[in-house]
Write a protein that holds these residues in place. Structure first.
Motif, PDB file in Angstrom:
ATOM      1  N   ASP A 280      13.651 -13.663 -26.056  1.00 34.64           N
ATOM      2  CA  ASP A 280      13.895 -14.567 -27.098  1.00 34.64           C
ATOM      3  C   ASP A 280      15.752 -14.719 -27.728  1.00 34.64           C
ATOM      4  O   ASP A 280      15.747 -15.730 -28.162  1.00 34.64           O
ATOM      5  N   LEU A 281      15.933 -13.327 -27.468  1.00 34.37           N
ATOM      6  CA  LEU A 281      17.258 -13.191 -27.890  1.00 34.37           C
ATOM      7  C   LEU A 281      18.329 -14.139 -26.920  1.00 34.37           C
ATOM      8  O   LEU A 281      19.115 -14.307 -27.150  1.00 34.37           O
ATOM      9  N   LEU A 282      17.795 -14.795 -25.786  1.00 29.45           N
ATOM     10  CA  LEU A 282      18.132 -15.540 -24.779  1.00 29.45           C
ATOM     11  C   LEU A 282      18.471 -17.290 -24.890  1.00 29.45           C
ATOM     12  O   LEU A 282      18.430 -17.361 -24.073  1.00 29.45           O
TER      13      LEU A 282
ATOM     14  N   ALA B 217      28.329 -17.251 -33.570  1.00 29.09           N
ATOM     15  CA  ALA B 217      28.828 -16.239 -34.138  1.00 29.09           C
ATOM     16  C   ALA B 217      27.567 -14.617 -34.211  1.00 29.09           C
ATOM     17  O   ALA B 217      26.954 -14.123 -33.739  1.00 29.09           O
ATOM     18  N   ALA B 218      26.497 -15.386 -34.636  1.00 29.00           N
ATOM     19  CA  ALA B 218      25.074 -14.582 -34.836  1.00 29.00           C
ATOM     20  C   ALA B 218      24.655 -14.038 -33.891  1.00 29.00           C
ATOM     21  O   ALA B 218      24.013 -12.904 -33.144  1.00 29.00           O
ATOM     22  N   LYS B 219      24.634 -14.653 -31.999  1.00 28.64           N
ATOM     23  CA  LYS B 219      23.941 -15.047 -30.888  1.00 28.64           C
ATOM     24  C   LYS B 219      24.551 -13.628 -31.150  1.00 28.64           C
ATOM     25  O   LYS B 219      24.141 -12.400 -29.872  1.00 28.64           O
ATOM     26  N   ILE B 220      25.947 -13.867 -30.450  1.00 30.79           N
ATOM     27  CA  ILE B 220      27.223 -12.440 -30.446  1.00 30.79           C
ATOM     28  C   ILE B 220      26.682 -11.065 -30.511  1.00 30.79           C
ATOM     29  O   ILE B 220      26.484  -9.734 -30.207  1.00 30.79           O
TER      30      ILE B 220
ATOM     31  N   LEU C  24      23.598  -9.603 -29.229  1.00 31.54           N
ATOM     32  CA  LEU C  24      23.495  -9.611 -28.451  1.00 31.54           C
ATOM     33  C   LEU C  24      24.561  -7.789 -28.668  1.00 31.54           C
ATOM     34  O   LEU C  24      23.649  -7.186 -27.925  1.00 31.54           O
ATOM     35  N   ALA C  25      25.700  -7.737 -29.336  1.00 33.39           N
ATOM     36  CA  ALA C  25      25.940  -6.444 -28.967  1.00 33.39           C
ATOM     37  C   ALA C  25      25.115  -5.660 -29.877  1.00 33.39           C
ATOM     38  O   ALA C  25      25.391  -4.489 -29.686  1.00 33.39           O
ATOM     39  N   SER C  26      24.741  -6.039 -31.146  1.00 33.51           N
ATOM     40  CA  SER C  26      23.573  -5.160 -31.965  1.00 33.51           C
ATOM     41  C   SER C  26      22.554  -4.318 -30.372  1.00 33.51           C
ATOM     42  O   SER C  26      22.348  -3.209 -30.897  1.00 33.51           O
TER      43      SER C  26
ATOM     44  N   MET D   1      33.433  -7.055 -35.339  1.00 40.58           N
ATOM     45  CA  MET D   1      33.251  -5.911 -35.066  1.00 40.58           C
ATOM     46  C   MET D   1      34.161  -5.246 -34.849  1.00 40.58           C
ATOM     47  O   MET D   1      34.530  -3.860 -34.159  1.00 40.58           O
ATOM     48  N   GLY D   2      35.494  -5.216 -35.078  1.00 43.40           N
ATOM     49  CA  GLY D   2      36.349  -4.667 -35.325  1.00 43.40           C
ATOM     50  C   GLY D   2      37.464  -4.452 -33.989  1.00 43.40           C
ATOM     51  O   GLY D   2      38.154  -3.819 -33.567  1.00 43.40           O
TER      52      GLY D   2
END
Length: 349
Positions: free
Chosen positions: A177-179, A185-188, A191-193, A224-225
């Motif tokens: 589902d992540l893909l 912004a939410a998708k990135i 994916l990072a999380s 995210m810095g």
């Protein structure tokens, strides 16, 4: 920069609406067409009696064939023309340029949507060939719309331990589902999380796609810095931001008339900027002065030049980086004079 006539060597279908154009580069032009991964070519043709120019990113690493990917855009004069090109056809091509390019990074995160994959092909191939690490997040509607799918699979098979390829599809459901969905912004962040991507650990993050995607993802990376200097952007279409209206100073200068002087290829040319003009490029063309341009939308940077006397403002800017603005560079297609005289140097590095 001058245009050179290159002959089409091969036309390869990539999707139902996209082709890869491969050029023959004669030996005497090899140095002229040497490039850095991420740079683009400006193609020129006369279509229905109109001079049309468009920028397309180079899709191979240095040392390979010189090629670009062209996706048909609804109502696009040049993209429609390009679909009809055949081997042996001549095309006017400007030497490589652009500041969206690899600068020696060996661990990169690439985020692209649609035809924004084109410069990523060159960047990914170069980094992998040099022994580096590449993570590519690539958004499309469905599998059938993925450009360079065969070339991407080949890179994945060849560099199993160093190339991570993540397809995000908006109109075709995948098992994970992540893909699914759009790159935003939410998708990135998701994916990072999940540890799928590591934006903070990448030496460079390269973004190419529609303006809205780039703006959202840039904001997410900043949250995210990720340092701004490590984020590199290239728009293939304008965002929803409307061009800024001319300031009072620009309106007054145009009403009074501005003396414009340009330095290009070592030669000086002069012309007048007047009330009816919408930018330096238009003013020059009206008076028979041919200046370099391509997208006419502030995205490709083909018309980049330096203000050496006077002042100017831009309607929009999607390509100049902060350091370039501080150094006095502007985009001629978007520039409006603010002073009675304006001197622009197109030869400035």
């Amino acid at each position: 920069m001058a245009f050179h006539e290159l002959v089409i060597r091969e036309v390869c279908p990539e999707t139902e609406k996209a082709v890869r154009l491969v050029f023959n580069v004669p030996d005497n032009l090899r140095e002229t067409f040497a490039f850095t991964p991420g740079q683009h070519l400006t193609l020129r043709a006369e279509v229905n009696g109109t001079d049309i120019r468009r920028s397309y990113s180079i899709a191979t690493a240095p040392g390979g064939e010189l090629c670009v990917g062209v996706k048909r855009v609804e109502g696009g004069a040049f993209s429609g023309f390009a679909q009809g090109l055949r081997p042996g056809d001549p095309v006017q091509v400007m030497p490589p340029e652009g500041r969206f390019m690899l600068r020696g990074e060996r661990n990169v995160l690439l985020i692209a949507a649609g035809s924004g994959i084109t410069p990523m092909m060159a960047i990914a191939a170069a980094v992998l060939t040099d022994g580096g690490q590449v993570t590519l997040v690539y958004g499309n509607r469905s599998v059938e719309t993925i450009m360079f799918r065969g070339a991407l699979d080949a890179l994945k098979d060849r560099y199993l331990g160093r190339f991570t390829l993540i397809h995000v599809l908006s109109r075709e459901v995948q098992d994970v589902d992540l893909l699914n969905g759009r790159i935003d912004a939410a998708k990135i962040a998701a994916l990072a999380s999940a540890g799928v991507i590591d934006p903070f650990g990448a030496e460079g993050v390269f973004l190419c796609g529609p303006g809205g995607m780039i703006e959202e993802v840039t904001a997410a990376l900043a949250a995210m810095g990720v340092a701004p200097e490590r984020i590199h952007q290239e728009h293939f279409s304008q965002s929803g931001e409307a061009p800024r209206a001319p300031s009072r100073a620009a309106e007054k200068a145009a009403a009074d008339g501005v003396s414009v002087e340009v330095l290009l290829d070592g030669r000086r040319r002069q012309f007048r900027y007047e009330k009816s003009d919408t930018g330096i490029i238009d003013a020059a063309a009206r008076q028979g002065v041919d200046l370099p341009w391509s997208c006419h939308g502030g995205m490709c940077c083909t018309c980049r030049c330096k203000v050496v006397e006077g002042r100017a403002e831009m309607a929009v800017n999607y390509s100049l980086e902060p350091w370039e603005l501080e150094a006095g560079f502007t985009l001629a297609c978007q520039s409006r004079p603010l002073t009675e005289k304006l001197v622009l140097d197109f030869d400035a590095a």
